[in-house]
Motif scaffolding. Structure first.
Motif, PDB file in Angstrom:
ATOM      1  N   ALA A 126       1.018   1.541 -15.106  1.00 63.42           N
ATOM      2  CA  ALA A 126       0.467   2.395 -14.048  1.00 63.42           C
ATOM      3  C   ALA A 126      -1.047   2.464 -14.140  1.00 63.42           C
ATOM      4  O   ALA A 126      -1.634   2.326 -15.216  1.00 63.42           O
ATOM      5  N   LEU A 127      -1.649   2.688 -12.999  1.00 66.40           N
ATOM      6  CA  LEU A 127      -3.107   2.765 -12.896  1.00 66.40           C
ATOM      7  C   LEU A 127      -3.461   3.817 -11.858  1.00 66.40           C
ATOM      8  O   LEU A 127      -2.823   3.909 -10.808  1.00 66.40           O
ATOM      9  N   ARG A 161       1.551  -3.866 -11.354  1.00 66.23           N
ATOM     10  CA  ARG A 161       0.786  -2.629 -11.476  1.00 66.23           C
ATOM     11  C   ARG A 161       1.322  -1.618 -10.467  1.00 66.23           C
ATOM     12  O   ARG A 161       1.544  -1.962  -9.298  1.00 66.23           O
ATOM     13  N   THR A 162       1.546  -0.398 -10.919  1.00 61.85           N
ATOM     14  CA  THR A 162       1.839   0.695 -10.006  1.00 61.85           C
ATOM     15  C   THR A 162       0.587   1.550  -9.887  1.00 61.85           C
ATOM     16  O   THR A 162       0.062   2.024 -10.906  1.00 61.85           O
ATOM     17  N   ILE A 163       0.110   1.701  -8.686  1.00 59.06           N
ATOM     18  CA  ILE A 163      -1.148   2.424  -8.455  1.00 59.06           C
ATOM     19  C   ILE A 163      -0.834   3.812  -7.916  1.00 59.06           C
ATOM     20  O   ILE A 163      -0.097   3.961  -6.935  1.00 59.06           O
ATOM     21  N   PHE A 164      -1.389   4.809  -8.565  1.00 57.08           N
ATOM     22  CA  PHE A 164      -1.280   6.184  -8.098  1.00 57.08           C
ATOM     23  C   PHE A 164      -2.643   6.635  -7.596  1.00 57.08           C
ATOM     24  O   PHE A 164      -3.651   6.455  -8.285  1.00 57.08           O
ATOM     25  N   HIS A 165      -2.659   7.215  -6.411  1.00 54.55           N
ATOM     26  CA  HIS A 165      -3.926   7.690  -5.855  1.00 54.55           C
ATOM     27  C   HIS A 165      -4.287   9.081  -6.350  1.00 54.55           C
ATOM     28  O   HIS A 165      -5.387   9.572  -6.093  1.00 54.55           O
ATOM     29  N   ILE A 174       1.711  -5.806  -6.548  1.00 60.18           N
ATOM     30  CA  ILE A 174       1.357  -4.474  -7.009  1.00 60.18           C
ATOM     31  C   ILE A 174       1.738  -3.511  -5.888  1.00 60.18           C
ATOM     32  O   ILE A 174       1.783  -3.897  -4.721  1.00 60.18           O
ATOM     33  N   ALA A 175       2.044  -2.269  -6.250  1.00 58.86           N
ATOM     34  CA  ALA A 175       2.466  -1.303  -5.238  1.00 58.86           C
ATOM     35  C   ALA A 175       1.819   0.046  -5.510  1.00 58.86           C
ATOM     36  O   ALA A 175       1.739   0.487  -6.665  1.00 58.86           O
ATOM     37  N   ALA A 176       1.362   0.674  -4.452  1.00 61.60           N
ATOM     38  CA  ALA A 176       0.791   2.015  -4.545  1.00 61.60           C
ATOM     39  C   ALA A 176       1.840   3.048  -4.179  1.00 61.60           C
ATOM     40  O   ALA A 176       2.699   2.809  -3.326  1.00 61.60           O
ATOM     41  N   VAL A 177       1.779   4.196  -4.826  1.00 57.98           N
ATOM     42  CA  VAL A 177       2.568   5.362  -4.441  1.00 57.98           C
ATOM     43  C   VAL A 177       1.626   6.259  -3.648  1.00 57.98           C
ATOM     44  O   VAL A 177       0.697   6.834  -4.212  1.00 57.98           O
ATOM     45  N   ASP A 178       1.848   6.337  -2.345  1.00 60.75           N
ATOM     46  CA  ASP A 178       0.896   7.077  -1.523  1.00 60.75           C
ATOM     47  C   ASP A 178       1.448   8.456  -1.157  1.00 60.75           C
ATOM     48  O   ASP A 178       2.544   8.853  -1.545  1.00 60.75           O
ATOM     49  N   HIS A 199       0.799  -1.218   0.000  1.00 61.81           N
ATOM     50  CA  HIS A 199       0.000   0.000   0.000  1.00 61.81           C
ATOM     51  C   HIS A 199       0.834   1.271   0.000  1.00 61.81           C
ATOM     52  O   HIS A 199       0.287   2.374   0.063  1.00 61.81           O
ATOM     53  N   SER A 200       2.142   1.107  -0.062  1.00 60.44           N
ATOM     54  CA  SER A 200       3.050   2.241  -0.209  1.00 60.44           C
ATOM     55  C   SER A 200       4.377   1.688  -0.719  1.00 60.44           C
ATOM     56  O   SER A 200       4.617   0.468  -0.685  1.00 60.44           O
TER      57      SER A 200
END
Length: 360
Positions: A169-170, A141-145, A110-114, A89-90
């Motif tokens: 990215a998503l 997947r790289t997740i951007f909020h 998958i990893a989020a950039v928080d 989650h980060s």
């Protein structure tokens, strides 16, 4: 049923993790691990495993060792052969640990950039590139909020790395508490005879308040009656403003209803801005340049971009909002019910991501 291993830092708000885990449980099986970021023995905010090893990204010489020890703790407490996907989650520390587990077990992640990742990367540019880029290059997947976070990261990558990272990215916004959707509100038009400003952020930096105070002084000299309310920090000199040091949901809700314009702190100056919540209550926003929420903010639509360090620019944009208040309110009305921040929609997106990327 797929087993998803969630890795998150124990300094984050539990709200988003709780919402995602609760809503997806049954379609998948969630296993959560809170990773300590400091050696302070704080309790994990979400039920599940809590790694006792501090994994502090600011530790220059010991971070790699901390990541390895955290990965070992997870291996001892989770059946890794049953995990179909890791959701970090980060980037720090979750993504670093996910990369280590991926190397050991070939489990996709998958990893989020928080928000905290962006703040850390801004303050530690060399560390950011050294530890974040390897994590992001290996994600499925790289997740951007927030799309503005994409711009921040892209500006710090080589063209080759940028192409590789953004090819998978998503953009998925963090949802907000359903409470705000149950209490959607449109603000009545106001007059510049008396405009009430709200500056609020989690762990807001006192230095963020100074330019706003100066902007109000400039407006007072032009005979505009403008007042300031501040939430989320302690200020030694609170003359001519109302200060609430801590933020609760109910107090924030009341302040949104009692004020007319929300000034969004820069991501460097707060642990969390509240622009989505402000929009749910019909407040126009003044935000830092290039930090508008999720592409919703061409100037004059729901607010204005300003140089938050410039009293002159802030004063000018406060007047702009006042002059166009009714039109801006109509644009905000058109955005309701803010589905991009609604967990009813967001959790379904995550389920699709899990379905597409988890190994069987």
């Amino acid at each position: 049923m797929k087993n998803i291993l969630h890795l998150y830092a124990d300094n984050v708000s539990s709200a988003c993790i709780d919402e995602l885990v609760t809503r997806t449980e049954g379609s998948i099986h969630n296993i959560t691990v809170a990773i300590a970021t400091k050696d302070d023995n704080k309790p994990a905010p979400v039920s599940g495993l809590h790694s006792p090893t501090p994994c502090d990204p600011s530790s220059l010489f010991h971070f790699d060792k901390m990541v390895a020890e955290t990965a070992a703790f997870i291996e001892q407490n989770v059946h890794m052969e049953e995990i179909g996907l890791i959701h970090a989650h980060s980037v720090w520390p979750g993504g670093a640990v996910a990369l280590e587990l991926h190397r050991r077990h070939a489990i996709p992640y998958i990893a989020a950039v928080d928000f905290e990742d962006i703040r850390f990367w801004a303050d530690n540019p060399q560390r950011g590139r050294k530890t974040a880029v390897p994590v992001l290059l290996q994600t499925l997947r790289t997740i951007f909020h927030d799309r503005n976070h994409q711009d921040f990261v892209a500006n710090r990558l080589s063209n080759e790395d940028s192409d590789r990272i953004f090819s998978h990215a998503l953009s998925i916004c963090d949802g907000i508490d359903p409470f705000w959707f149950q209490n959607l509100h449109i603000h009545k038009p106001v007059s510049m005879v008396h405009t009430r400003l709200l500056l609020a952020g989690a762990d807001l930096q006192p230095k963020s308040v100074t330019p706003v105070k100066k902007a109000i002084q400039l407006l007072h000299k032009k005979n505009y009656n403008v007042s300031l309310n501040v939430m989320g920090c302690n200020i030694a000199d609170s003359t001519n403003m109302h200060v609430i040091p801590t933020i609760t949901r109910d107090a924030l809700f009341q302040e949104f209803r009692n004020n007319d314009i929300y000034i969004v702190p820069s991501f460097k100056d707060t642990a969390r801005p509240f622009y989505a919540e402000a929009l749910s209550q019909g407040l126009p926003i003044i935000h830092n340049m290039y930090e508008a929420p999720e592409g919703l903010c061409p100037d004059g639509k729901i607010g204005y971009a300003a140089d938050l360090h410039s009293a002159d620019d802030l004063a000018e944009k406060i007047l702009y909002v006042g002059e166009r208040f009714a039109t801006i309110e109509q644009h905000i009305t058109d955005l309701h019910p803010l589905q991009i921040y609604n967990w009813d929609e967001i959790y379904r997106i995550y389920l699709r991501v899990y379905e597409e990327n988890a190994k069987f």
